[in-house]
Write a protein that holds these residues in place. Structure first.
Motif, mmCIF file in Angstrom:
data_model
loop_
_atom_site.group_PDB
_atom_site.id
_atom_site.type_symbol
_atom_site.label_atom_id
_atom_site.label_comp_id
_atom_site.label_asym_id
_atom_site.label_seq_id
_atom_site.Cartn_x
_atom_site.Cartn_y
_atom_site.Cartn_z
ATOM 1 N N ILE B 312 30.281 0.875 4.390
ATOM 2 C CA ILE B 312 29.747 2.196 4.028
ATOM 3 C C ILE B 312 28.220 2.146 3.964
ATOM 4 C CG2 ILE B 312 29.543 3.763 2.038
ATOM 5 C CD1 ILE B 312 32.569 3.410 1.695
ATOM 6 N N MET B 313 27.688 0.999 3.541
ATOM 7 C CA MET B 313 26.226 0.848 3.486
ATOM 8 C C MET B 313 25.624 0.676 4.881
ATOM 9 S SD MET B 313 25.794 -1.704 0.244
ATOM 10 C CE MET B 313 24.025 -1.591 0.055
ATOM 11 N N GLY B 314 26.480 0.544 5.906
ATOM 12 C CA GLY B 314 25.983 0.411 7.279
ATOM 13 C C GLY B 314 25.617 -1.022 7.641
ATOM 14 N N GLU B 315 26.100 -2.000 6.864
ATOM 15 C CA GLU B 315 25.768 -3.405 7.131
ATOM 16 C C GLU B 315 26.791 -4.010 8.105
ATOM 17 O OE1 GLU B 315 23.046 -4.896 6.189
ATOM 18 O OE2 GLU B 315 22.349 -3.136 5.091
ATOM 19 N N TYR B 316 26.853 -3.443 9.305
ATOM 20 C CA TYR B 316 27.886 -3.845 10.272
ATOM 21 C C TYR B 316 27.700 -5.286 10.757
ATOM 22 C CZ TYR B 316 28.075 1.226 10.231
ATOM 23 O OH TYR B 316 28.122 2.526 9.828
ATOM 24 N N GLU B 317 26.460 -5.641 11.030
ATOM 25 C CA GLU B 317 26.174 -6.986 11.541
ATOM 26 C C GLU B 317 26.693 -8.042 10.558
ATOM 27 O OE1 GLU B 317 24.317 -7.104 14.609
ATOM 28 O OE2 GLU B 317 25.098 -9.158 14.577
ATOM 29 N N ALA B 318 26.450 -7.800 9.271
ATOM 30 C CA ALA B 318 26.857 -8.772 8.241
ATOM 31 C C ALA B 318 28.371 -8.959 8.221
ATOM 32 C CB ALA B 318 26.377 -8.293 6.876
ATOM 33 N N LEU B 319 29.101 -7.915 8.568
ATOM 34 C CA LEU B 319 30.565 -7.987 8.468
ATOM 35 C C LEU B 319 31.209 -8.762 9.617
ATOM 36 C CD1 LEU B 319 31.193 -4.447 7.040
ATOM 37 C CD2 LEU B 319 32.056 -6.559 6.021
ATOM 38 N N LEU B 320 30.459 -8.951 10.690
ATOM 39 C CA LEU B 320 31.037 -9.661 11.844
ATOM 40 C C LEU B 320 31.460 -11.082 11.470
ATOM 41 C CD1 LEU B 320 28.712 -8.576 14.806
ATOM 42 C CD2 LEU B 320 30.857 -7.555 14.046
ATOM 43 N N GLN B 321 30.733 -11.692 10.514
ATOM 44 C CA GLN B 321 31.062 -13.074 10.134
ATOM 45 C C GLN B 321 32.435 -13.195 9.476
ATOM 46 O OE1 GLN B 321 28.610 -14.443 6.584
ATOM 47 N NE2 GLN B 321 27.737 -12.435 6.951
ATOM 48 N N PHE B 322 33.058 -12.053 9.139
ATOM 49 C CA PHE B 322 34.363 -12.107 8.472
ATOM 50 C C PHE B 322 35.527 -11.844 9.437
ATOM 51 C CE2 PHE B 322 31.296 -11.094 5.120
ATOM 52 C CZ PHE B 322 31.538 -12.171 4.273
ATOM 53 N N ALA B 323 35.241 -11.984 10.733
ATOM 54 C CA ALA B 323 36.276 -11.694 11.735
ATOM 55 C C ALA B 323 37.486 -12.619 11.616
ATOM 56 C CB ALA B 323 35.683 -11.791 13.138
ATOM 57 N N ARG B 331 39.308 -8.323 7.822
ATOM 58 C CA ARG B 331 39.187 -8.392 9.292
ATOM 59 C C ARG B 331 39.127 -6.973 9.875
ATOM 60 N NH1 ARG B 331 43.409 -12.043 8.616
ATOM 61 N NH2 ARG B 331 44.894 -10.858 9.882
ATOM 62 N N LEU B 332 39.837 -6.049 9.223
ATOM 63 C CA LEU B 332 39.798 -4.653 9.682
ATOM 64 C C LEU B 332 38.365 -4.109 9.616
ATOM 65 C CD1 LEU B 332 41.510 -2.126 10.510
ATOM 66 C CD2 LEU B 332 41.640 -1.579 8.089
ATOM 67 N N GLU B 333 37.662 -4.424 8.529
ATOM 68 C CA GLU B 333 36.271 -3.975 8.404
ATOM 69 C C GLU B 333 35.399 -4.626 9.477
ATOM 70 O OE1 GLU B 333 35.254 -1.447 6.683
ATOM 71 O OE2 GLU B 333 37.331 -1.283 6.027
ATOM 72 N N ALA B 334 35.707 -5.897 9.794
ATOM 73 C CA ALA B 334 34.950 -6.579 10.859
ATOM 74 C C ALA B 334 35.182 -5.858 12.187
ATOM 75 C CB ALA B 334 35.375 -8.038 10.952
ATOM 76 N N ALA B 335 36.435 -5.412 12.412
ATOM 77 C CA ALA B 335 36.745 -4.702 13.662
ATOM 78 C C ALA B 335 36.006 -3.363 13.724
ATOM 79 C CB ALA B 335 38.255 -4.476 13.765
ATOM 80 N N PHE B 336 36.052 -2.601 12.625
ATOM 81 C CA PHE B 336 35.318 -1.321 12.597
ATOM 82 C C PHE B 336 33.831 -1.558 12.859
ATOM 83 C CE2 PHE B 336 38.626 0.655 9.600
ATOM 84 C CZ PHE B 336 39.170 1.437 10.609
ATOM 85 N N SER B 337 33.288 -2.587 12.211
ATOM 86 C CA SER B 337 31.854 -2.865 12.340
ATOM 87 C C SER B 337 31.500 -3.247 13.770
ATOM 88 C CB SER B 337 31.442 -4.000 11.397
ATOM 89 O OG SER B 337 31.672 -3.600 10.082
ATOM 90 N N ALA B 338 32.349 -4.100 14.374
ATOM 91 C CA ALA B 338 32.072 -4.531 15.748
ATOM 92 C C ALA B 338 32.055 -3.329 16.682
ATOM 93 C CB ALA B 338 33.123 -5.540 16.193
ATOM 94 N N GLY B 339 32.927 -2.359 16.381
ATOM 95 C CA GLY B 339 32.986 -1.153 17.206
ATOM 96 C C GLY B 339 31.725 -0.311 17.130
ATOM 97 N N LYS B 340 30.901 -0.571 16.151
ATOM 98 C CA LYS B 340 29.679 0.228 15.987
ATOM 99 C C LYS B 340 28.463 -0.475 16.567
ATOM 100 C CE LYS B 340 31.757 1.972 11.919
ATOM 101 N NZ LYS B 340 32.050 1.577 10.572
ATOM 102 N N LEU B 341 28.652 -1.703 17.014
ATOM 103 C CA LEU B 341 27.509 -2.480 17.515
ATOM 104 C C LEU B 341 27.656 -2.708 19.017
ATOM 105 C CD1 LEU B 341 27.517 -5.063 14.597
ATOM 106 C CD2 LEU B 341 25.817 -3.266 14.951
ATOM 107 N N SER B 342 26.557 -2.933 19.669
ATOM 108 C CA SER B 342 26.641 -3.131 21.119
ATOM 109 C C SER B 342 26.253 -4.552 21.530
ATOM 110 C CB SER B 342 25.748 -2.097 21.821
ATOM 111 O OG SER B 342 24.440 -2.222 21.321
ATOM 112 N N SER B 343 26.247 -5.473 20.584
ATOM 113 C CA SER B 343 25.830 -6.847 20.895
ATOM 114 C C SER B 343 26.964 -7.644 21.544
ATOM 115 C CB SER B 343 25.394 -7.543 19.607
ATOM 116 O OG SER B 343 26.503 -7.642 18.741
#
Lengths: 298, 375
Positions: B312-323, B331-343
Motif C-alpha cells: 500500500i505504501m508503494g514499496e514494490y521493489e522491496a517486496l520482490l525479495q519475498f518471492a 508471495r502474493l504481495e510479491a506477485a502484485f508488486s512484480a506486476g507493477k514494475l518493469s525491471s
C-alpha cells in the motif's frame, strides 16, 4: 482511474460510505463489530482480495458479497467463497498453547465430576468443543488435558471438536504443525512440553498422533445453529476471546447455540476479560476453582 | 391503599411493579404522603426500596414531595430525596439542591452534588465550585469529588476553569484530571499538559490528552509528542492497556522514528492496528527498512499484514525479495508488486510465481500486465 487501479492490483482507498456498508455486512454475517475508524486496517487486510478479483472499488466488492449466488464479473470466483475469504481476513488468529492456563486447570478439576455423572447415567462418551478454534492450539491443549487426566482412556469415546469460520486457520489446525510462536506462554516449561507432546520436524513442531486423533475440525459460523449440528450433549465449550469483538445481539445468538449444544450440567468457558452478564439469561456465572465459569440457567 | 403499600415492599419484582403501577393510578395527593412515610421507614428496607422505585416512576409529579423531604430532620431521608431528584432529572429542583450543598451532613452534600451533575443545569456550576472550596476548608474530600464529577457532567467553560484550579490541589488532582478528560476541549488539554512530565501523574495526563484530542478529531503538532518520545516508549511497556494505548496513539502522531518498533509490534493488536498503521504511514520512508526486517522475522505474527502494508505504501521493489517466502500471502504481495514494475528482476519474480504451488499466487502472477507500467 478504474483501469489504472485494476492494472496495479490495488483498489481505490475505502470511502466512508463503503466502510459503513462493509462494517454492516461484517456485523450481519459474523457478528463482529468494527469500533471506530478502521478504514486503513480494512484496506490493508482486504485490498489484495479486490486485486485478485480484479475489482476497482469496495462498492464493487460489496455488490459481489451481497449477491452470494452471483459470479464475480471479473473473475471465475463465486461470491459465496469470497465471504469465507473475507472471514479469514477479518478474524484474529492470535492464539497459543495453554493460553489462560487457570481455565484448563479448572476443567481438569471438573473432569472427575463429569466422569462420575456420566458413569451414573451409563454414558461412555465425552465431548468438548472449542468454538472459534482458529489454528487449533486450544482444542489440542484440551486433548492433551483429557489424555493426561487418564479418566477417559479405556472404553470411552472422546470427541473434541474445533469450529471456526476461517478455512485457512482450520487447514493449519488440521496439520497440527506449529512454530515457536504457538508456545510463547509456556514460561520455563517450554522444552519439557514440546518433548512430551510434539515431534520436531524441519518446519516446526508436530503434535503427536495420540493427542491429534480425537480432534475433529469443522468449518462454521458460530451464529449459525447448523455449525453445531450433531454436537448436542457437550460437557464443555471453550469460547475465549471471541465475544470481545462481537455485538450483544451476536453474543445472544451464539449463547443460544451453545445452550442447545451443552449438556445441562455442562461448563462454558469464556475469556477472562469477557462476560455474558446482561447479554444473555441462558447462562449464569459461577465462581469455581478461582475462575468464572458459566453454567446453563435453570 | 395499605395493601398497595404492602405490595410496594414485596420481595418479588413482578408483584412490586404491579403495586407501583396500581399506586400511581391514584391521585398524587393520595399516594405521595404514603410514599413519604415509606421512605422514612427505617424498619422495612424492602418498603423503602419500593417507595424509591415508585418515586422514580412518578417523575415530575413527585417533585414537590421530594423537595420537602430535602428538609427532613432525618439525614438518610435527605440523602434519598437528593438521589431521587437526580434520577428524576427535573430542573425545578436545582435551587433546592444547591442549598443542600450546605447541608450539615456530608452524605447529603455528596448526593446533592451528584444530583446536580445528573440534572446538568449550568447555573449550578458556581455553587459546585463553592462546594469544592468548602470541602477543601473542612478537610472532607468526598463532597469535592462528587462536585468535580458533577462539573464534568455539566461541562462548559466555567466548569473547566474550576477544574483547572482543582488540578493544582494534590488531593484533588487525579479526580480533576479525570473530570477534565471527560469535559474535553483544548483548554482541558492545556491544563492536563502541565503534568505530562510529572513521574506520578504522566499516565493520567497522557490518557486525558490523547482521549480529548481523539474526541476533538484534532491532532497535536508532531513536535509536541516528538519531544516526549522516550517517555512514550516507556509508557508503551505499561501493564495497563489504557496507558499502552494512549502511548501508542501519541507515538502514531509523533512522526518520530524512535517509535517505529512499537508501531510495528502494535499491528498485531486488534484495537491498536489502525493507529499503528497510520503512524507507520506518517513515518513514510523511515518505516520501510524496519518493516522489511520485521517481515523477515519468520516467527512474527501478522507478517502478511506488514507485507500488504508495504505494498500500500508503494514499496514494490522491496517486496520482490519475498518471492520465495513460505507464507503464500506474502508471495502474493510479491506477485502484485512484480506486476507493477518493469525491471528484469520483476519479470523473473513473475515467471517464478506463475508456477507457484498456491492457486491465488499463480493467478496474480499470470494476470499481471505483460507491459507493466513504470513505477
Amino acid at each position: 482511474m478504474e483501469m489504472e487501479n485494476r492494472r496495479n492490483g490495488r483498489p481505490k482507498f475505502i470511502s466512508e460510505e463503503e466502510f459503513g456498508r462493509l462494517a454492516g455486512f461484517i456485523h450481519k454475517e459474523f457478528g463482529i463489530v468494527l469500533k471506530g475508524d478502521r478504514k486503513l486496517s480494512l484496506h490493508t487486510r482486504l485490498s489484495h482480495r479486490l486485486g485478485l478479483l480484479g475489482l476497482a472499488t469496495y462498492s464493487d466488492y460489496l455488490d459481489m458479497l451481497e449477491n452470494p449466488r452471483g459470479l464475480c464479473p471479473r473473475s471465475d470466483q463465486f461470491a459465496a467463497g469470497e465471504t469465507n475469504a473475507l472471514a479469514a481476513e477479518i478474524t484474529n488468529n492470535e492464539t497459543f498453547f495453554q493460553r489462560e492456563k487457570s481455565q484448563f486447570e479448572a476443567l481438569a478439576f471438573f473432569l472427575n465430576d463429569i466422569k462420575r455423572r456420566k458413569v451414573a447415567k451409563g454414558e461412555d462418551s465425552i465431548s468438548i468443543i472449542s468454538a472459534g478454534c482458529s489454528t487449533g492450539e486450544e482444542i489440542y491443549s484440551l486433548s492433551i488435558l483429557l489424555w493426561d487426566s487418564a479418566l477417559f482412556a479405556w472404553n470411552w469415546e472422546t470427541r473434541l471438536t474445533g469450529i471456526d469460520v476461517d478455512k485457512g486457520a482450520l487447514k493449519k489446525a488440521k496439520s497440527a504443525l506449529y512454530s515457536n510462536n504457538s508456545f510463547r506462554l509456556l514460561n520455563g516449561e517450554h522444552d519439557g512440553f514440546l518433548e512430551k507432546y510434539f515431534h520436531q520436524e524441519d518446519e516446526g513442531f508436530r503434535l503427536k498422533r495420540a493427542y491429534k486423533s480425537p480432534v475433529r475440525f469443522r468449518h462454521g459460523n458460530l451464529m449459525d445453529p447448523g455449525a453445531f449440528e450433531g454436537l448436542a450433549g457437550a460437557s464443555a465449550i471453550f469460547c475465549r476471546n471471541v465475544f470481545i469483538y462481537m455485538s450483544d445481539l451476536a453474543i445472544a445468538k451464539i449463547a443460544a447455540n451453545f445452550h442447545s449444544c451443552l449438556e445441562d450440567e455442562g461448563y462454558l468457558f469464556v475469556g477472562s476479560t469477557e462476560t455474558l452478564i446482561q447479554k444473555t439469561d441462558l447462562f449464569v456465572p459461577e465462581c469455581r476453582e478461582g475462575i468464572v465459569v458459566y453454567r446453563k440457567a435453570r | 391503599m395499605s395493601d398497595l403499600l404492602n405490595e410496594l415492599g414485596a420481595c418479588d419484582w413482578g408483584a412490586r411493579q404491579a403495586g407501583i403501577a396500581s399506586l400511581l393510578t391514584e391521585p398524587a395527593e393520595v399516594y405521595l404522603p404514603r410514599l413519604e412515610e415509606a421512605l422514612a421507614d427505617h424498619a422495612d428496607a424492602n418498603l423503602r426500596n419500593g417507595a424509591m422505585e415508585a418515586y422514580r416512576s412518578a417523575g415530575r409529579k413527585a417533585l414537590s414531595s421530594l423537595i420537602k423531604l430535602l428538609k427532613s430532620p432525618d439525614h438518610e431521608v435527605r440523602v434519598f430525596a437528593a438521589n431521587l431528584l437526580g434520577d428524576i432529572g427535573e430542573k425545578g429542583a436545582v435551587s433546592q439542591l444547591i442549598r443542600a450543598l450546605k447541608d450539615p451532613d456530608p452524605n447529603v452534600r455528596v448526593a446533592s452534588a451528584e444530583a446536580l451533575g445528573k440534572i446538568g443545569e449550568r447555573k449550578a456550576v458556581h455553587a459546585l465550585g463553592w462546594a469544592i472550596d468548602d470541602a477543601w476548608r473542612s478537610d472532607k474530600p468526598w463532597p469535592a469529588m462528587a462536585a468535580m464529577d458533577a462539573l464534568a457532567e455539566i461541562g462548559g467553560q466555567d466548569a473547566l476553569e474550576i477544574l483547572t484550579k482543582c488540578v493544582k490541589k494534590k488531593v484533588y488532582l487525579e479526580m480533576a484530571l479525570d473530570a477534565l478528560e471527560r469535559i474535553g476541549g483544548k483548554e482541558a488539554i492545556k491544563a492536563a499538559s502541565e503534568f505530562i512530565e510529572d513521574k506520578e501523574l504522566r499516565e493520567l495526563a497522557l490518557k486525558a490528552i490523547v482521549n480529548i484530542a481523539e474526541r476533538l478529531g484534532d491532532r497535536f503538532m508532531p513536535e509536541y509528542f516528538m519531544r516526549l518520545a522516550p517517555m512514550l516508549l516507556e509508557l508503551y511497556d505499561s501493564p495497563k492497556f489504557e496507558v499502552r494505548k494512549a502511548a501508542l496513539v501519541a507515538l502514531s502522531w509523533a512522526e518520530d522514528v524512535r517509535g517505529v518498533f512499537a508501531l510495528i509490534d502494535s499491528v498485531t493488536h486488534e484495537e491498536l492496528q489502525e493507529y499503528a498503521l497510520k503512524g507507520l504511514l506518517k513515518l513514510g520512508k523511515k518505516s520501510v527498512q524496519p518493516l522489511i526486517d520485521a517481515i523477515k522475522e519468520k516467527e512474527r505474527a501478522e507478517r502478511a499484514t506488514l507485507a500488504r502494508f508495504l505494498s500500500i505504501m508503494g514499496e514494490y521493489e522491496a517486496l520482490l525479495q519475498f518471492a520465495e517466502d513460505p507464507d503464500p500471502a506474502i508471495r502474493l504481495e510479491a506477485a502484485f508488486s512484480a506486476g507493477k514494475l518493469s525491471s528484469k528482476r520483476a519479470a523473473k519474480v513473475l515467471a517464478l510465481l506463475s508456477k507457484d504451488a498456491e492457486r491465488e499466487v499463480r493467478a496474480a502472477a499470470r494476470k499481471a500486465p505483460s507491459q507493466p507500467a513504470k513505477k
